[in-house]
Write an enzyme that holds these catalytic residues in place. Structure first.
Site, short mmCIF file in Angstrom:
data_model
loop_
_atom_site.label_atom_id
_atom_site.label_comp_id
_atom_site.label_asym_id
_atom_site.label_seq_id
_atom_site.Cartn_x
_atom_site.Cartn_y
_atom_site.Cartn_z
N GLY A 1 -1.71 5.94 6.59
CA GLY A 1 -2.69 5.72 7.65
C GLY A 1 -3.00 4.24 7.83
O GLY A 1 -3.10 3.74 8.95
N LYS A 2 -3.13 3.53 6.71
CA LYS A 2 -3.38 2.08 6.78
C LYS A 2 -2.18 1.35 7.36
O LYS A 2 -2.32 0.39 8.12
CB LYS A 2 -3.73 1.54 5.39
CG LYS A 2 -5.07 2.00 4.88
CD LYS A 2 -5.35 1.45 3.48
CE LYS A 2 -6.69 1.96 2.94
NZ LYS A 2 -6.96 1.47 1.58
N ASP B 1 -9.08 -2.60 0.88
CA ASP B 1 -9.83 -1.62 0.13
C ASP B 1 -11.06 -1.19 0.92
O ASP B 1 -11.63 -1.98 1.68
CB ASP B 1 -10.28 -2.18 -1.23
CG ASP B 1 -10.60 -1.07 -2.20
OD1 ASP B 1 -9.64 -0.45 -2.70
OD2 ASP B 1 -11.79 -0.80 -2.43
N THR C 1 0.85 -1.19 0.00
CA THR C 1 0.00 0.00 0.00
C THR C 1 0.88 1.24 0.00
O THR C 1 2.05 1.17 0.38
CB THR C 1 -0.93 0.03 1.23
OG1 THR C 1 -1.79 1.17 1.16
CG2 THR C 1 -0.14 0.08 2.54
N ASN D 1 -0.69 3.97 1.41
CA ASN D 1 -1.47 4.74 2.38
C ASN D 1 -0.84 4.64 3.77
O ASN D 1 -0.90 3.60 4.42
CB ASN D 1 -2.91 4.21 2.39
CG ASN D 1 -3.84 5.03 3.24
OD1 ASN D 1 -3.54 5.35 4.38
ND2 ASN D 1 -4.99 5.37 2.68
#
Length: 196
Positions: free
Chosen positions: A16-17, A68, A12, A14
């Protein structure tokens, strides 16, 4: 009892993830690989997540996970559903608030699907976080934020947005029917790796 863990790669871009994964999967041998996976055009987050995890496996050639998310607003017939990034790029947060002007029913939810693929089989884990849409953009930009939508999403039982909450507050909100796909995966994975 022996726990035998393979290395899992979370593909990823991202941040935050990634921060959430470090919290929920601290007992699992996982690493991150920053890469923006291609996203198919679909309204089905389970299909998107499976597509992306298989794509991730082709890149890293190791057991991996992909996550997702979708966002559903009751009064807008579920819009934007799985098309969150497209909606944010086009109408931005201000557009969401404009669409909801004068609407009393502000119920909405995040849905998430984490897919794990070891090269043979895909396992999927669902999460859901219910809440309401705020009337204005609130909170700070933090590396732990998954989405700009955190600035307008108030989790059920709270009168502040996710972007206004501390990490500790977000961790305890489970009492309000919030489920995490990462937490569900971590429980399943640890149980599946126990050898008697």
């Amino acid at each position: 009892m022996i726990i035998k863990m393979d290395e899992i790669i979370f593909v990823t871009h991202n941040k935050g993830k990634i921060a959430s994964a470090k919290r929920y999967m601290k007992d699992i041998n996982f690493k991150t690989y920053e890469y923006e996976l291609e996203e198919p055009r679909s309204d089905d987050i389970k299909y998107i997540s499976e597509y992306k995890v298989k794509q991730a496996y082709e890149i890293v050639k190791k057991p991996c996970i992909s996550l997702d998310c979708g966002f559903w607003i009751d009064k807008l017939d579920g819009f934007p559903r799985a098309f969150v990034n497209f909606a944010l790029d086009t109408i931005k947060l201000e557009g969401f608030l404009k669409l909801m002007e004068g609407k009393e029913n502000r119920k909405c939810k995040f849905t998430e699907c984490l897919s794990y693929y070891d090269g043979n089989e895909v396992h999927q884990f669902m999460g859901e976080n219910r809440g309401t849409l705020s009337e204005k953009i609130l909170g700070n930009n933090k590396e732990s934020n998954w989405s700009d939508l955190w600035h307008i999403f108030k989790p059920e039982g709270y009168n502040k947005t996710l972007a206004e909450m501390s990490a500790e507050e977000r961790a305890i909100r489970k009492k309000y029917n919030s489920t995490s796909s990462m937490e569900e995966f971590a429980k399943w994975y640890k149980k599946s790796k126990i050898e008697k």
